[in-house]
Design a protein around this motif. Structure first.
Motif, PDB file in Angstrom:
ATOM      1  N   ILE A   1      37.559  51.487  46.499  1.00 52.59           N
ATOM      2  CA  ILE A   1      36.102  51.561  46.322  1.00 52.59           C
ATOM      3  C   ILE A   1      35.702  51.017  44.950  1.00 52.59           C
ATOM      4  O   ILE A   1      34.738  50.246  44.830  1.00 52.59           O
ATOM      5  CB  ILE A   1      35.621  53.018  46.506  1.00 52.59           C
ATOM      6  N   ARG A   2      36.475  51.388  43.937  1.00 49.24           N
ATOM      7  CA  ARG A   2      36.190  50.899  42.578  1.00 49.24           C
ATOM      8  C   ARG A   2      36.271  49.373  42.542  1.00 49.24           C
ATOM      9  O   ARG A   2      35.387  48.703  42.003  1.00 49.24           O
ATOM     10  CB  ARG A   2      37.198  51.496  41.594  1.00 49.24           C
ATOM     11  N   ALA A   3      37.325  48.825  43.153  1.00 48.50           N
ATOM     12  CA  ALA A   3      37.523  47.376  43.151  1.00 48.50           C
ATOM     13  C   ALA A   3      36.418  46.678  43.947  1.00 48.50           C
ATOM     14  O   ALA A   3      35.948  45.603  43.565  1.00 48.50           O
ATOM     15  CB  ALA A   3      38.898  47.029  43.732  1.00 48.50           C
ATOM     16  N   ALA A   4      36.001  47.290  45.041  1.00 50.23           N
ATOM     17  CA  ALA A   4      34.950  46.691  45.883  1.00 50.23           C
ATOM     18  C   ALA A   4      33.643  46.605  45.108  1.00 50.23           C
ATOM     19  O   ALA A   4      32.975  45.564  45.076  1.00 50.23           O
ATOM     20  CB  ALA A   4      34.757  47.520  47.157  1.00 50.23           C
ATOM     21  N   ARG A   5      33.279  47.683  44.449  1.00 49.12           N
ATOM     22  CA  ARG A   5      32.026  47.686  43.689  1.00 49.12           C
ATOM     23  C   ARG A   5      32.130  46.741  42.505  1.00 49.12           C
ATOM     24  O   ARG A   5      31.192  45.991  42.204  1.00 49.12           O
ATOM     25  CB  ARG A   5      31.706  49.109  43.244  1.00 49.12           C
ATOM     26  N   ASN A   6      33.274  46.784  41.854  1.00 47.41           N
ATOM     27  CA  ASN A   6      33.525  45.890  40.727  1.00 47.41           C
ATOM     28  C   ASN A   6      33.382  44.416  41.129  1.00 47.41           C
ATOM     29  O   ASN A   6      32.784  43.609  40.414  1.00 47.41           O
ATOM     30  CB  ASN A   6      34.935  46.179  40.205  1.00 47.41           C
ATOM     31  N   PHE A   7      33.911  44.076  42.310  1.00 45.29           N
ATOM     32  CA  PHE A   7      33.854  42.699  42.808  1.00 45.29           C
ATOM     33  C   PHE A   7      32.407  42.224  42.911  1.00 45.29           C
ATOM     34  O   PHE A   7      32.058  41.141  42.440  1.00 45.29           O
ATOM     35  CB  PHE A   7      34.538  42.637  44.179  1.00 45.29           C
ATOM     36  N   PHE A   8      31.563  43.043  43.517  1.00 43.24           N
ATOM     37  CA  PHE A   8      30.163  42.631  43.690  1.00 43.24           C
ATOM     38  C   PHE A   8      29.382  42.712  42.381  1.00 43.24           C
ATOM     39  O   PHE A   8      28.565  41.834  42.081  1.00 43.24           O
ATOM     40  CB  PHE A   8      29.498  43.486  44.777  1.00 43.24           C
ATOM     41  N   ASP A   9      29.637  43.745  41.613  1.00 42.43           N
ATOM     42  CA  ASP A   9      28.923  43.894  40.337  1.00 42.43           C
ATOM     43  C   ASP A   9      29.152  42.666  39.449  1.00 42.43           C
ATOM     44  O   ASP A   9      28.224  42.143  38.833  1.00 42.43           O
ATOM     45  CB  ASP A   9      29.379  45.160  39.608  1.00 42.43           C
ATOM     46  N   GLU A  10      30.410  42.207  39.395  1.00 43.20           N
ATOM     47  CA  GLU A  10      30.744  41.075  38.533  1.00 43.20           C
ATOM     48  C   GLU A  10      30.126  39.764  39.012  1.00 43.20           C
ATOM     49  O   GLU A  10      30.018  38.809  38.257  1.00 43.20           O
ATOM     50  CB  GLU A  10      32.271  40.907  38.457  1.00 43.20           C
TER      51      GLU A  10
ATOM     52  N   THR B   1      21.894  48.237  46.508  1.00 38.88           N
ATOM     53  CA  THR B   1      20.653  48.815  47.046  1.00 38.88           C
ATOM     54  C   THR B   1      21.028  49.720  48.209  1.00 38.88           C
ATOM     55  O   THR B   1      21.622  49.273  49.187  1.00 38.88           O
ATOM     56  CB  THR B   1      19.686  47.716  47.539  1.00 38.88           C
ATOM     57  N   ASP B   2      20.710  50.989  48.086  1.00 41.10           N
ATOM     58  CA  ASP B   2      21.128  51.960  49.088  1.00 41.10           C
ATOM     59  C   ASP B   2      20.145  52.017  50.246  1.00 41.10           C
ATOM     60  O   ASP B   2      18.971  52.316  50.046  1.00 41.10           O
ATOM     61  CB  ASP B   2      21.239  53.344  48.458  1.00 41.10           C
TER      62      ASP B   2
ATOM     63  N   SER C   1      24.455  51.620  60.460  1.00 38.91           N
ATOM     64  CA  SER C   1      24.699  50.470  59.594  1.00 38.91           C
ATOM     65  C   SER C   1      23.499  50.306  58.676  1.00 38.91           C
ATOM     66  O   SER C   1      22.363  50.529  59.090  1.00 38.91           O
ATOM     67  CB  SER C   1      24.894  49.203  60.425  1.00 38.91           C
ATOM     68  N   GLY C   2      23.764  49.897  57.446  1.00 35.94           N
ATOM     69  CA  GLY C   2      22.652  49.689  56.520  1.00 35.94           C
ATOM     70  C   GLY C   2      22.133  48.262  56.538  1.00 35.94           C
ATOM     71  O   GLY C   2      21.213  47.899  55.808  1.00 35.94           O
ATOM     72  N   GLN C   3      22.735  47.463  57.410  1.00 38.19           N
ATOM     73  CA  GLN C   3      22.530  46.024  57.331  1.00 38.19           C
ATOM     74  C   GLN C   3      21.082  45.558  57.395  1.00 38.19           C
ATOM     75  O   GLN C   3      20.632  44.758  56.581  1.00 38.19           O
ATOM     76  CB  GLN C   3      23.305  45.337  58.447  1.00 38.19           C
ATOM     77  N   LEU C   4      20.348  46.066  58.374  1.00 37.07           N
ATOM     78  CA  LEU C   4      18.979  45.586  58.538  1.00 37.07           C
ATOM     79  C   LEU C   4      18.159  45.832  57.273  1.00 37.07           C
ATOM     80  O   LEU C   4      17.324  45.005  56.885  1.00 37.07           O
ATOM     81  CB  LEU C   4      18.317  46.262  59.752  1.00 37.07           C
ATOM     82  N   TYR C   5      18.432  46.948  56.619  1.00 37.94           N
ATOM     83  CA  TYR C   5      17.680  47.298  55.422  1.00 37.94           C
ATOM     84  C   TYR C   5      18.081  46.438  54.231  1.00 37.94           C
ATOM     85  O   TYR C   5      17.246  46.085  53.392  1.00 37.94           O
ATOM     86  CB  TYR C   5      17.845  48.785  55.112  1.00 37.94           C
TER      87      TYR C   5
ATOM     88  N   VAL D   1      22.697  41.292  47.308  1.00 40.19           N
ATOM     89  CA  VAL D   1      22.715  42.755  47.270  1.00 40.19           C
ATOM     90  C   VAL D   1      23.930  43.278  48.039  1.00 40.19           C
ATOM     91  O   VAL D   1      24.578  42.551  48.791  1.00 40.19           O
ATOM     92  CB  VAL D   1      21.439  43.363  47.913  1.00 40.19           C
ATOM     93  N   TYR D   2      24.229  44.566  47.804  1.00 39.23           N
ATOM     94  CA  TYR D   2      25.223  45.223  48.656  1.00 39.23           C
ATOM     95  C   TYR D   2      24.857  46.687  48.777  1.00 39.23           C
ATOM     96  O   TYR D   2      24.073  47.222  47.978  1.00 39.23           O
ATOM     97  CB  TYR D   2      26.646  45.033  48.132  1.00 39.23           C
ATOM     98  N   SER D   3      25.431  47.305  49.799  1.00 36.61           N
ATOM     99  CA  SER D   3      25.253  48.741  49.978  1.00 36.61           C
ATOM    100  C   SER D   3      26.624  49.367  50.149  1.00 36.61           C
ATOM    101  O   SER D   3      27.583  48.711  50.560  1.00 36.61           O
ATOM    102  CB  SER D   3      24.390  49.033  51.205  1.00 36.61           C
TER     103      SER D   3
END
Length: 447
Positions: free
Chosen positions: A149-158, A164-165, A195-199, A210-212
């Motif tokens: 999870i840390r790596a996933a968020r880090n990947f997008f953050d960078e 966006t939740d 799924s959060g996709q539509l939002y 963006v990512y959720s």
RNA sequence: UCCUCAGUAGCUCAAUGGCAGAGCAUCCGGCUGUUAACCGGAGGGUUGUAGGUUCGAGUCCUACCUGAGGAGCCA
């Protein structure tokens, strides 16, 4: 009143105990196991970061301390004082010469800790999940999950993505199926999101990339080692991106996650007996095959007798099909351009063949199946409206979604990755129920 | 929803239709280098539930309950 001027030893953690070699430290944790040999005790302590064996010769401590440790019950909470000593015999490289133990809470003798060091069945373990999570294998898995999870968020953050939740309570089905958990929302019918996709398509039109990351819910009556009713997804969505862009994003994403785990959680991978060389291979680019080619391979598999049923063009890949395909590669394989008929309503048709959708499934190796599903989304208002009608979806509920096309629609694409399946694959686990602290399955909502 | 398998001590499992058992855990005793320690002893049972067949059922039959993993569906 007298004041005590005695200096307290530093508080150490077992994972970094080597920093205190030769020093006296305090370990705050629990008794994991106790072995004894006459006048010599071997209490094994854990503190959440690791496990270390204490050594207590009767001649070296007070009779009270010796008796206290000798009578300790497993999983009693203790604050231990001892001197760290490097020892080749110790699995972690260090032992603790215990000088004092303070018992915080002793587990009752007549009601011992239920999880023994021996084997247990899955039902018993799940019934005691709140205690099972203390065991070494489970803590290793949860640390790897954290790293993923840390790596996933880090990947997008960078890469400039904005988190966006999306909402968890939703007014209607995202993908128009009947597998939602209904919720009473002030006398109105609502559902838990699947799924959060539509939002995040909406927030992508606001922020670009963006990512959720959040929980999703499926009321599907699946009882297999790959299914949970509540699971976590990470979903990126990118404005102006096309299918090829998110395929490249997906392979770099997975590579980044796997290599982060290999680099930062090697000991934990060892604790779950994972073959790390297989993970070291997981580097982009990944093989890409079209659905058409996948069908060809599946039909060959049937001819060779490796698949029971002959796969016909037009259907969705079944679980045995995915396993067969992924077994032909040493890294995840990306299958793209499925027939639009078997995929979700919002997928952009392939300009080269409108029967196909611009979508991709990423299949993990070693039979772990689909871990990512993604697509380019329909950009045209009229086509999207037509698809909503074709799928029999309530038009009013999708009015806002159609607005995204009306007000400056652009090509955009994204994907979703199921965290638990990724954890199961990376850890090499039999079952996803071990990949999340408290699994929710068809038959279990306790503890 | 369908298919297959399972349910016996706290746990993991044995027991040809004929006395209900073992290992682990717990308790007592022994052991100064144990690695799921080991050795000796003790306590621990409404065999998932309800019915049926039988001189006799943990075992065979029927129904139900619970669980497992596979299909479908999905991440």
């Amino acid at each position: 009143m007298e004041t005590t001027t005695t200096t307290q030893p530093p508080i150490g953690t077992i994972a970094k105990i080597g920093q205190h070699d030769g020093q006296t430290v305090i370990i705050r944790g629990w008794l994991y196991n106790l072995r004894e040999s006459g006048k010599l005790l071997f209490p094994i302590f854990r503190d959440g970061t690791g496990v270390i064996q204490g050594v207590v010769p009767k001649s070296q401590v007070t009779p009270e301390t010796f008796e206290t440790i000798k009578n300790l019950t497993l999983e009693s909470s203790v604050v231990v004082t001892g001197k760290v000593r490097a020892d080749k015999r110790a699995p972690g490289g260090y032992e603790l010469d215990v000088s004092d133990v303070r018992v915080v809470e002793k587990v009752p003798v007549d009601d011992p800790f239920p999880i023994s060091l021996k084997e247990h069945g899955p039902d018993f373990l799940m019934e005691h999940r709140h205690l099972w999570v203390r065991t070494p294998r489970q803590t290793a898995i949860l640390r790897i999950r954290h790293e993923i999870i840390r790596a996933a968020r880090n990947f997008f953050d960078e890469r400039g993505f904005v988190l966006t939740d999306p909402p968890i309570l939703t007014p209607a089905a995202c993908e128009g199926t009947s597998t939602l958990f209904p919720v009473n929302y002030f006398e109105e019918q609502a559902y838990l999101t699947q799924s959060g996709q539509l939002y995040i398509e909406a927030t992508a039109m606001a922020l670009g990339k963006v990512y959720s990351f959040g929980p999703t819910f499926r009321a599907e009556k699946s009882k297999t080692r790959r299914h949970l009713t509540e699971f976590w997804m990470v979903e990126p969505e990118v404005a102006y991106a096309q299918l090829d862009d998110i395929m490249e994003l997906a392979e770099n994403f997975i590579s980044h996650i796997v290599q982060s785990v290999v680099a930062n959680r090697r000991d934990d991978l060892k604790a779950v007996d994972r073959d790390v060389t297989k993970l070291e291979n997981i580097k982009a680019p990944f093989p890409r095959i079209t659905y058409d080619e996948a069908v060809k391979r599946l039909q060959e598999g049937h001819q060779k007798g490796q698949l029971e049923t002959r796969f016909e063009w037009g259907g969705d890949l079944g679980s045995p099909d995915e396993t067969y395909l992924s077994s032909q590669f040493d890294r995840p394989v990306m299958v793209h351009r499925y027939p639009a008929k078997v995929k979700a309503f919002y997928m952009e048709p392939d300009p080269g063949n409108p029967e196909l959708a611009l979508c991709v499934d990423v299949l993990a190796p070693e039979g772990y199946g689909e871990i990512i599903g993604g697509s380019q989304r329909i950009g045209d208002y009229d086509l999207l409206l037509q698809r909503i009608r074709e799928h029999g979806l309530p038009e009013e509920a999708f009015k806002w979604y159609l607005d995204l096309r009306k007000y400056g629609g652009v090509p955009h694409a994204g994907f979703g990755m199921g965290i638990e399946r990724a954890v199961a694959w990376i850890c090499g686990l039999e079952h996803v129920r071990e990949t999340i602290p408290f699994a929710r399955t068809l038959t279990r909502i306790y503890p």
